[in-house]
Design a protein around this motif. Structure first.
Motif, PDB file in Angstrom:
ATOM      1  N   MET A   1       0.679  -1.186   0.105  1.00 22.32           N
ATOM      2  CA  MET A   1      -0.057  -0.106  -0.108  1.00 22.32           C
ATOM      3  C   MET A   1       0.779   1.023  -0.009  1.00 22.32           C
ATOM      4  N   VAL A   2       0.415   2.235  -1.087  1.00 21.75           N
ATOM      5  CA  VAL A   2       1.252   3.478  -1.024  1.00 21.75           C
ATOM      6  C   VAL A   2       0.857   4.498   0.215  1.00 21.75           C
ATOM      7  N   GLU A   3       1.706   4.760   1.042  1.00 20.89           N
ATOM      8  CA  GLU A   3       1.328   5.568   1.927  1.00 20.89           C
ATOM      9  C   GLU A   3       2.374   6.860   2.088  1.00 20.89           C
ATOM     10  N   HIS A   4       3.590   6.719   1.709  1.00 15.80           N
ATOM     11  CA  HIS A   4       4.481   7.966   1.638  1.00 15.80           C
ATOM     12  C   HIS A   4       4.948   8.317   0.385  1.00 15.80           C
ATOM     13  N   VAL A   5       4.733   9.385  -0.331  1.00 13.37           N
ATOM     14  CA  VAL A   5       5.186   9.800  -1.656  1.00 13.37           C
ATOM     15  C   VAL A   5       6.234  10.960  -1.546  1.00 13.37           C
ATOM     16  N   VAL A   6       7.270  10.710  -2.502  1.00 10.61           N
ATOM     17  CA  VAL A   6       8.184  11.771  -2.321  1.00 10.61           C
ATOM     18  C   VAL A   6       8.219  12.574  -3.471  1.00 10.61           C
ATOM     19  N   VAL A   7       7.692  13.760  -3.791  1.00  6.94           N
ATOM     20  CA  VAL A   7       7.685  14.453  -5.052  1.00  6.94           C
ATOM     21  C   VAL A   7       8.865  15.168  -5.287  1.00  6.94           C
ATOM     22  N   ILE A   8       9.641  15.116  -6.274  1.00  4.05           N
ATOM     23  CA  ILE A   8      10.943  15.760  -6.644  1.00  4.05           C
ATOM     24  C   ILE A   8      10.652  16.975  -7.568  1.00  4.05           C
ATOM     25  N   GLY A   9      10.778  18.127  -7.085  1.00  6.79           N
ATOM     26  CA  GLY A   9      10.374  19.323  -7.973  1.00  6.79           C
ATOM     27  C   GLY A   9       9.336  20.181  -7.323  1.00  6.79           C
ATOM     28  N   ALA A  10       9.442  21.398  -7.016  1.00  9.96           N
ATOM     29  CA  ALA A  10       8.382  22.386  -6.525  1.00  9.96           C
ATOM     30  C   ALA A  10       7.918  23.314  -7.596  1.00  9.96           C
ATOM     31  N   GLY A  11       7.928  22.855  -8.847  1.00 11.08           N
ATOM     32  CA  GLY A  11       7.434  23.732 -10.091  1.00 11.08           C
ATOM     33  C   GLY A  11       6.025  23.463  -9.984  1.00 11.08           C
ATOM     34  N   VAL A  12       5.454  23.868 -11.182  1.00 12.60           N
ATOM     35  CA  VAL A  12       3.767  23.672 -11.457  1.00 12.60           C
ATOM     36  C   VAL A  12       3.519  22.227 -11.241  1.00 12.60           C
ATOM     37  N   TYR A  13       4.193  21.087 -11.951  1.00 19.36           N
ATOM     38  CA  TYR A  13       4.079  19.696 -11.913  1.00 19.36           C
ATOM     39  C   TYR A  13       4.145  19.285 -10.448  1.00 19.36           C
ATOM     40  N   GLY A  14       5.254  19.546  -9.597  1.00 20.64           N
ATOM     41  CA  GLY A  14       5.418  19.121  -8.365  1.00 20.64           C
ATOM     42  C   GLY A  14       3.956  19.536  -7.550  1.00 20.64           C
ATOM     43  N   ARG A  27       0.545  10.785   2.452  1.00 19.71           N
ATOM     44  CA  ARG A  27       1.488  11.437   3.289  1.00 19.71           C
ATOM     45  C   ARG A  27       2.666  11.849   2.012  1.00 19.71           C
ATOM     46  N   VAL A  28       2.930  13.023   1.941  1.00 17.25           N
ATOM     47  CA  VAL A  28       3.719  13.588   1.115  1.00 17.25           C
ATOM     48  C   VAL A  28       5.076  14.576   1.426  1.00 17.25           C
ATOM     49  N   THR A  29       6.215  14.250   0.884  1.00 19.61           N
ATOM     50  CA  THR A  29       7.273  15.229   1.003  1.00 19.61           C
ATOM     51  C   THR A  29       7.728  15.756  -0.277  1.00 19.61           C
ATOM     52  N   VAL A  30       7.654  16.843  -0.379  1.00 18.65           N
ATOM     53  CA  VAL A  30       8.238  17.588  -1.598  1.00 18.65           C
ATOM     54  C   VAL A  30       9.499  18.302  -1.223  1.00 18.65           C
ATOM     55  N   VAL A  31      10.510  17.705  -2.305  1.00 23.90           N
ATOM     56  CA  VAL A  31      11.809  18.095  -2.171  1.00 23.90           C
ATOM     57  C   VAL A  31      12.511  18.988  -3.486  1.00 23.90           C
ATOM     58  N   ASP A  32      13.222  19.871  -3.232  1.00 27.27           N
ATOM     59  CA  ASP A  32      13.509  20.721  -4.226  1.00 27.27           C
ATOM     60  C   ASP A  32      15.027  21.141  -4.052  1.00 27.27           C
ATOM     61  N   ALA A  33      15.762  21.528  -5.155  1.00 26.21           N
ATOM     62  CA  ALA A  33      17.216  21.935  -5.042  1.00 26.21           C
ATOM     63  C   ALA A  33      16.983  23.108  -4.780  1.00 26.21           C
ATOM     64  N   GLY A  34      15.844  24.057  -5.006  1.00 26.42           N
ATOM     65  CA  GLY A  34      15.985  25.605  -4.849  1.00 26.42           C
ATOM     66  C   GLY A  34      14.566  25.756  -3.798  1.00 26.42           C
ATOM     67  N   ALA A  35      13.976  26.701  -4.415  1.00 23.09           N
ATOM     68  CA  ALA A  35      12.667  27.342  -3.776  1.00 23.09           C
ATOM     69  C   ALA A  35      11.719  26.929  -4.799  1.00 23.09           C
ATOM     70  N   PRO A  36      10.402  27.155  -4.290  1.00 23.92           N
ATOM     71  CA  PRO A  36       9.120  26.915  -5.129  1.00 23.92           C
ATOM     72  C   PRO A  36       9.138  27.731  -6.265  1.00 23.92           C
ATOM     73  N   ALA A  37       8.795  27.291  -7.539  1.00 26.04           N
ATOM     74  CA  ALA A  37       8.901  28.143  -8.716  1.00 26.04           C
ATOM     75  C   ALA A  37      10.221  28.918  -8.890  1.00 26.04           C
ATOM     76  N   GLY A  38      11.100  28.429  -8.534  1.00 27.94           N
ATOM     77  CA  GLY A  38      12.629  29.002  -8.741  1.00 27.94           C
ATOM     78  C   GLY A  38      13.264  28.580  -9.859  1.00 27.94           C
ATOM     79  N   GLY A  39      12.692  27.411 -11.023  1.00 28.64           N
ATOM     80  CA  GLY A  39      13.276  27.066 -11.932  1.00 28.64           C
ATOM     81  C   GLY A  39      12.320  27.610 -13.104  1.00 28.64           C
ATOM     82  N   THR A  40      11.946  26.380 -13.873  1.00 27.15           N
ATOM     83  CA  THR A  40      11.495  26.931 -15.244  1.00 27.15           C
ATOM     84  C   THR A  40      10.058  27.576 -15.017  1.00 27.15           C
ATOM     85  N   SER A  41       9.301  27.156 -14.055  1.00 26.31           N
ATOM     86  CA  SER A  41       8.054  27.348 -13.643  1.00 26.31           C
ATOM     87  C   SER A  41       7.946  29.080 -13.317  1.00 26.31           C
ATOM     88  N   GLY A  42       9.076  29.537 -12.883  1.00 28.32           N
ATOM     89  CA  GLY A  42       9.300  31.032 -12.666  1.00 28.32           C
ATOM     90  C   GLY A  42       9.591  31.840 -13.782  1.00 28.32           C
TER      91      GLY A  42
END
Length: 369
Positions: A1-14, A27-42
């Motif tokens: 059963m999937v309980e914890h998902v790691v989402v890599i990237g905090a742009g529009v998709y993440g 339960r979700v953990t979002v990880v990003d090398a920078g800040a939200p919208a700090g890459g292409t999405s910004g």
């Protein structure tokens, strides 16, 4: 059963995937090398459309993406990051006019809203355009298209995810993935933190190939740079996306305009200090083209120039959903992220939690590449 998902990237998709996952109870953990919208999405033109997209499944996915934006904005108090003012497009030579005619005919055949306008009709929509910049007729109008303010949308989606318990881990790049028995078990970060995972979603945009490589997968990408020019505030009436022969533009809030041309994208280069710069003459040409089309912005200056890296899978189509050889590792990677993210992110989230979306996502599987 999937309980914890790691989402890599905090742009529009993440952000979209995380919001959907938490809404579904994960339960979700979002990880990003920078800040939200700090890459292409910004740094994106963020035009919402399905204007000439092929093949048909890509068109249909984009139309569903536009519909999802419309629904989310309508349901969200203060959801005014979504602007559905339409898109005007015209050409200035026979070859481009024929291409535009074919595009309009194609989308009409799909049941997509489009119609032809005269100069007078276009000026009723955009009265501050110089009439001399418009042809007498042959102006294509796509009324359901528009644009989003991606940073505000990302803020809303991530806030929604956090309010349901999501954890944000920022400024901490992913350095490795631990896999055993054909499944990803953990995500390693530069801080030496290790996150256990029942599923991982790769929403890393231009870095998606690197993340896939950490999982032992080869994701062909042909990323390109996009140069965006932001003006100072100007008192002109620009209400929609404009694709003129010499400049593309749209409003960008607080009276500013966002300008772009395909030619300017090639003016970006890596300077001697390693920073990405843009040839000043190219920026000036785009600003002058904008001033010629809208004389009321003659006093406008360039407030900023941003260079984004567009994540484009090898065949140009989105890569969505699970990998066959690593079935708890999922992709949400594409060009057109501004259009697709809310809808496609929800599809990927559903599959990550075990729903069968075989037919819906079949045209966009990683394995086709």
């Amino acid at each position: 059963m999937v309980e914890h998902v790691v989402v890599i990237g905090a742009g529009v998709y993440g952000a979209a995937v995380a919001a959907s996952l938490t809404r579904r109870g994960a339960r979700v953990t979002v990880v990003d090398a920078g800040a939200p919208a700090g890459g292409t999405s910004g740094a994106t033109f963020s035009w919402t459309n399905s204007c000439g997209k092929q093949p048909r499944p890509y068109h249909d996915l984009s139309v569903a993406g536009m519909r999802a934006h419309r629904k989310l904005a309508a349901e969200t108090p203060g959801g005014d990051w979504y602007h559905e003012g339409g898109n005007l497009e015209w050409a200035d030579d026979d070859t481009e006019r024929e291409e535009l005619r074919k595009k309009v005919a194609g989308v009409l055949d799909y049941g997509y809203e489009a119609r032809w306008l005269s100069r007078a009709e276009a000026l009723r929509l955009e009265p501050d355009i110089d009439p001399a910049g418009l042809p007498a007729d042959g102006i294509a109008y796509f009324p359901r298209e528009g644009w989003i303010e991606p940073t505000r949308l990302i803020g809303h989606l991530l806030s929604s995810a956090v309010s349901r318990g999501a954890e944000m881990v920022l400024n901490d790049p992913v350095t490795g993935l631990e896999s055993t028995a054909g499944l990803v078990r953990a995500v390693r970060l530069a801080s030496r933190r290790q996150l256990s995972a029942d599923a991982v979603v790769n929403c890393a945009g231009p870095q998606a190939a690197r993340i896939a490589e950490l999982a032992g997968l080869v994701l062909p990408m042909r990323n390109t740079r996009g140069v965006l020019i932001y003006t100072s505030p100007v008192a002109v009436a620009v209400s929609r996306v404009i694709h003129a022969p010499n400049v593309h533009l749209r409003p960008d809030g607080a009276g500013r305009l966002l300008l772009h041309t395909r030619e300017t994208d090639s003016a970006a280069y890596v300077s001697g200090t390693g920073e990405i710069s843009v040839e000043r003459s190219a920026v000036t040409r785009v600003l002058e083209a904008g001033r010629a089309l809208y004389p009321g912005i003659r006093a406008a200056t360039v407030e900023s120039v941003r260079v984004g890296e567009r994540p484009i899978p090898g065949d140009g189509l989105p890569v969505l959903g699970r990998a066959v050889d690593l079935p708890n590792f999922h992709f949400a990677v594409s060009h057109s992220g501004a259009t697709l993210s809310v809808h496609a992110g929800d599809l990927v989230a559903a599959e990550a939690l075990g729903e069968d979306l075989g037919e819906v996502l079949a045209p966009f599987r990683f394995e086709r590449l």
